[in-house]
Design a protein around this motif. Sequence first.
Motif, PDB file in Angstrom:
ATOM      1  N   PRO A  51     -12.011  -5.516   8.838  1.00  0.00           N
ATOM      2  CA  PRO A  51     -10.850  -5.634   7.985  1.00  0.00           C
ATOM      3  C   PRO A  51      -9.682  -4.795   8.343  1.00  0.00           C
ATOM      4  O   PRO A  51     -10.061  -3.537   8.844  1.00  0.00           O
ATOM      5  N   THR A  52      -8.576  -4.988   8.183  1.00  0.00           N
ATOM      6  CA  THR A  52      -7.536  -4.209   8.634  1.00  0.00           C
ATOM      7  C   THR A  52      -6.584  -3.723   7.528  1.00  0.00           C
ATOM      8  O   THR A  52      -6.392  -4.546   6.474  1.00  0.00           O
ATOM      9  N   THR A  53      -6.002  -2.600   7.784  1.00  0.00           N
ATOM     10  CA  THR A  53      -5.321  -1.962   6.538  1.00  0.00           C
ATOM     11  C   THR A  53      -4.042  -1.418   7.317  1.00  0.00           C
ATOM     12  O   THR A  53      -4.099  -0.573   8.337  1.00  0.00           O
ATOM     13  N   ALA A  54      -2.696  -1.794   6.743  1.00  0.00           N
ATOM     14  CA  ALA A  54      -1.584  -1.024   7.275  1.00  0.00           C
ATOM     15  C   ALA A  54      -1.278  -0.008   6.296  1.00  0.00           C
ATOM     16  O   ALA A  54      -1.403   0.079   5.094  1.00  0.00           O
ATOM     17  N   VAL A  55      -1.076   1.249   6.691  1.00  0.00           N
ATOM     18  CA  VAL A  55      -0.728   2.288   6.098  1.00  0.00           C
ATOM     19  C   VAL A  55       0.575   2.956   6.459  1.00  0.00           C
ATOM     20  O   VAL A  55       1.024   3.176   7.844  1.00  0.00           O
ATOM     21  N   ARG A  56       1.683   2.979   5.424  1.00  0.00           N
ATOM     22  CA  ARG A  56       2.980   3.400   6.090  1.00  0.00           C
ATOM     23  C   ARG A  56       3.508   4.790   5.226  1.00  0.00           C
ATOM     24  O   ARG A  56       3.020   4.875   4.001  1.00  0.00           O
ATOM     25  N   ASN A  57       4.158   5.535   5.948  1.00  0.00           N
ATOM     26  CA  ASN A  57       4.905   6.760   5.216  1.00  0.00           C
ATOM     27  C   ASN A  57       6.147   6.350   4.636  1.00  0.00           C
ATOM     28  O   ASN A  57       6.949   5.503   5.388  1.00  0.00           O
ATOM     29  N   GLY A  58       6.663   6.735   3.437  1.00  0.00           N
ATOM     30  CA  GLY A  58       7.835   6.416   2.995  1.00  0.00           C
ATOM     31  C   GLY A  58       8.015   6.958   1.720  1.00  0.00           C
ATOM     32  O   GLY A  58       7.102   7.323   0.942  1.00  0.00           O
ATOM     33  N   ASP A  59       9.043   6.725   0.972  1.00  0.00           N
ATOM     34  CA  ASP A  59       9.431   7.079  -0.451  1.00  0.00           C
ATOM     35  C   ASP A  59       9.785   5.945  -1.471  1.00  0.00           C
ATOM     36  O   ASP A  59      10.526   6.101  -2.251  1.00  0.00           O
ATOM     37  N   GLY A  60       9.068   4.794  -0.949  1.00  0.00           N
ATOM     38  CA  GLY A  60       9.174   3.509  -1.629  1.00  0.00           C
ATOM     39  C   GLY A  60       8.482   3.734  -2.884  1.00  0.00           C
ATOM     40  O   GLY A  60       8.015   4.658  -3.371  1.00  0.00           O
ATOM     41  N   PRO A  61       8.724   2.732  -3.907  1.00  0.00           N
ATOM     42  CA  PRO A  61       8.027   2.757  -5.109  1.00  0.00           C
ATOM     43  C   PRO A  61       6.415   2.604  -4.917  1.00  0.00           C
ATOM     44  O   PRO A  61       5.960   2.160  -4.317  1.00  0.00           O
ATOM     45  N   ARG A  62       5.921   3.360  -5.937  1.00  0.00           N
ATOM     46  CA  ARG A  62       4.269   3.555  -5.990  1.00  0.00           C
ATOM     47  C   ARG A  62       3.824   2.910  -7.093  1.00  0.00           C
ATOM     48  O   ARG A  62       3.576   3.642  -8.140  1.00  0.00           O
ATOM     49  N   ASP A  63       3.557   1.394  -7.229  1.00  0.00           N
ATOM     50  CA  ASP A  63       3.096   0.848  -8.469  1.00  0.00           C
ATOM     51  C   ASP A  63       1.574   1.185  -8.275  1.00  0.00           C
ATOM     52  O   ASP A  63       0.911   1.671  -7.516  1.00  0.00           O
ATOM     53  N   GLY A  64       1.188   0.791  -9.762  1.00  0.00           N
ATOM     54  CA  GLY A  64      -0.337   1.080  -9.941  1.00  0.00           C
ATOM     55  C   GLY A  64      -1.262   0.490  -9.344  1.00  0.00           C
ATOM     56  O   GLY A  64      -2.180   1.094  -8.815  1.00  0.00           O
ATOM     57  N   GLU A  65      -1.046  -0.868  -8.786  1.00  0.00           N
ATOM     58  CA  GLU A  65      -1.827  -1.495  -7.901  1.00  0.00           C
ATOM     59  C   GLU A  65      -2.145  -0.867  -6.577  1.00  0.00           C
ATOM     60  O   GLU A  65      -3.266  -0.780  -5.957  1.00  0.00           O
ATOM     61  N   ALA A  66      -1.053  -0.614  -5.909  1.00  0.00           N
ATOM     62  CA  ALA A  66      -1.090   0.270  -4.661  1.00  0.00           C
ATOM     63  C   ALA A  66      -1.512   1.472  -4.738  1.00  0.00           C
ATOM     64  O   ALA A  66      -2.656   1.964  -3.831  1.00  0.00           O
ATOM     65  N   LEU A  67      -1.420   2.410  -5.862  1.00  0.00           N
ATOM     66  CA  LEU A  67      -2.318   3.416  -6.018  1.00  0.00           C
ATOM     67  C   LEU A  67      -3.998   3.479  -6.291  1.00  0.00           C
ATOM     68  O   LEU A  67      -4.766   3.939  -5.551  1.00  0.00           O
ATOM     69  N   ARG A  68      -4.136   2.319  -6.805  1.00  0.00           N
ATOM     70  CA  ARG A  68      -5.736   1.699  -7.127  1.00  0.00           C
ATOM     71  C   ARG A  68      -6.198   1.695  -5.768  1.00  0.00           C
ATOM     72  O   ARG A  68      -7.043   1.972  -5.459  1.00  0.00           O
ATOM     73  N   ASN A  69      -5.466   0.655  -4.904  1.00  0.00           N
ATOM     74  CA  ASN A  69      -5.944   0.433  -3.655  1.00  0.00           C
ATOM     75  C   ASN A  69      -6.079   1.496  -2.692  1.00  0.00           C
ATOM     76  O   ASN A  69      -7.009   1.497  -1.931  1.00  0.00           O
ATOM     77  N   CYS A  70      -5.395   2.611  -2.885  1.00  0.00           N
ATOM     78  CA  CYS A  70      -5.528   3.699  -2.010  1.00  0.00           C
ATOM     79  C   CYS A  70      -6.870   4.453  -2.297  1.00  0.00           C
ATOM     80  O   CYS A  70      -7.409   4.900  -1.472  1.00  0.00           O
ATOM     81  N   ASP A  71      -6.818   4.625  -3.622  1.00  0.00           N
ATOM     82  CA  ASP A  71      -8.194   5.241  -4.228  1.00  0.00           C
ATOM     83  C   ASP A  71      -9.305   4.380  -3.775  1.00  0.00           C
ATOM     84  O   ASP A  71     -10.600   4.940  -3.146  1.00  0.00           O
ATOM     85  N   ALA A  72      -9.089   3.123  -3.743  1.00  0.00           N
ATOM     86  CA  ALA A  72     -10.415   2.143  -3.558  1.00  0.00           C
ATOM     87  C   ALA A  72     -10.773   2.333  -1.920  1.00  0.00           C
ATOM     88  O   ALA A  72     -11.631   2.218  -1.504  1.00  0.00           O
ATOM     89  N   LEU A  73      -9.657   2.364  -1.226  1.00  0.00           N
ATOM     90  CA  LEU A  73      -9.760   2.250   0.436  1.00  0.00           C
ATOM     91  C   LEU A  73     -10.495   3.693   0.872  1.00  0.00           C
ATOM     92  O   LEU A  73     -11.480   3.665   1.773  1.00  0.00           O
ATOM     93  N   ARG A  74     -10.403   4.878   0.040  1.00  0.00           N
ATOM     94  CA  ARG A  74     -11.240   6.125   0.359  1.00  0.00           C
ATOM     95  C   ARG A  74     -12.562   5.932  -0.135  1.00  0.00           C
ATOM     96  O   ARG A  74     -13.593   6.499   0.461  1.00  0.00           O
ATOM     97  N   ALA A  75     -12.983   5.065  -1.297  1.00  0.00           N
ATOM     98  CA  ALA A  75     -14.240   5.038  -1.869  1.00  0.00           C
ATOM     99  C   ALA A  75     -15.049   3.696  -1.276  1.00  0.00           C
ATOM    100  O   ALA A  75     -16.387   3.720  -1.484  1.00  0.00           O
TER     101      ALA A  75
END
Length: 206
Positions: A1-25
């Motif tokens: 599986p592939t994951t793209a991780v980008r640094n930036g000041d873009g909008p942080r929607d709820g789904e993106a935050l959930r996916n970040c937590d899920a990626l660690r878990a």
Amino acid sequence: PTTAVRNGDGPRDGEALRNCDALRARCTNRHLHVGAGLDAADRRALAEAAATAGVTLALLEDPSAQAAVGRVAGRADRLRFLHGPWRRELAAELRWTAADAAATADGLELDSLELNAAGRAGLPLMLHEATMAALSETHLREAEPGVDPLGSAFIRPAEEAFVASAALAALVVPPDLVDPLFVGGQALQRVWLAATVRVLGVHPWG
């Protein structure tokens, strides 16, 4: 599986935050646990995750059919142990202790395989070159239609794992894509993250 991780000041929607937590878990869950099946919301969330990558998710939730698929997967596992190059490849991937896994930072740690006592005791024997070479020769010489001289020792673990699962999932990738393997990996990542968000264990098999 592939994951793209980008640094930036873009909008942080709820789904993106959930996916970040899920990626660690996210992890491979090999623990055998017969529990409740998937509910409608689970099925919808997993199917929608696959669809975002242009892939269709097929679910199999019939125990007898799951057992049949498990036996096929078990026969594939048996070939991996009987065929020398594949067996040696598997042996090279294993890390027998936590210290070995920490030192190499790769491979499969033995504890992560969720083996019972018999499985732990038998695995070194199943990776022993002389023993498995003799078994492979016996299998090729004595195999007859409908007869398995090696019994079900290599097949049973896969069958049990498949039956214990709430469902089997397959990703159906359109054949006309330029890079179907990449798209399939992308879809797998998204389905895996969606399952993790919903606290569903995932065990890729292949």
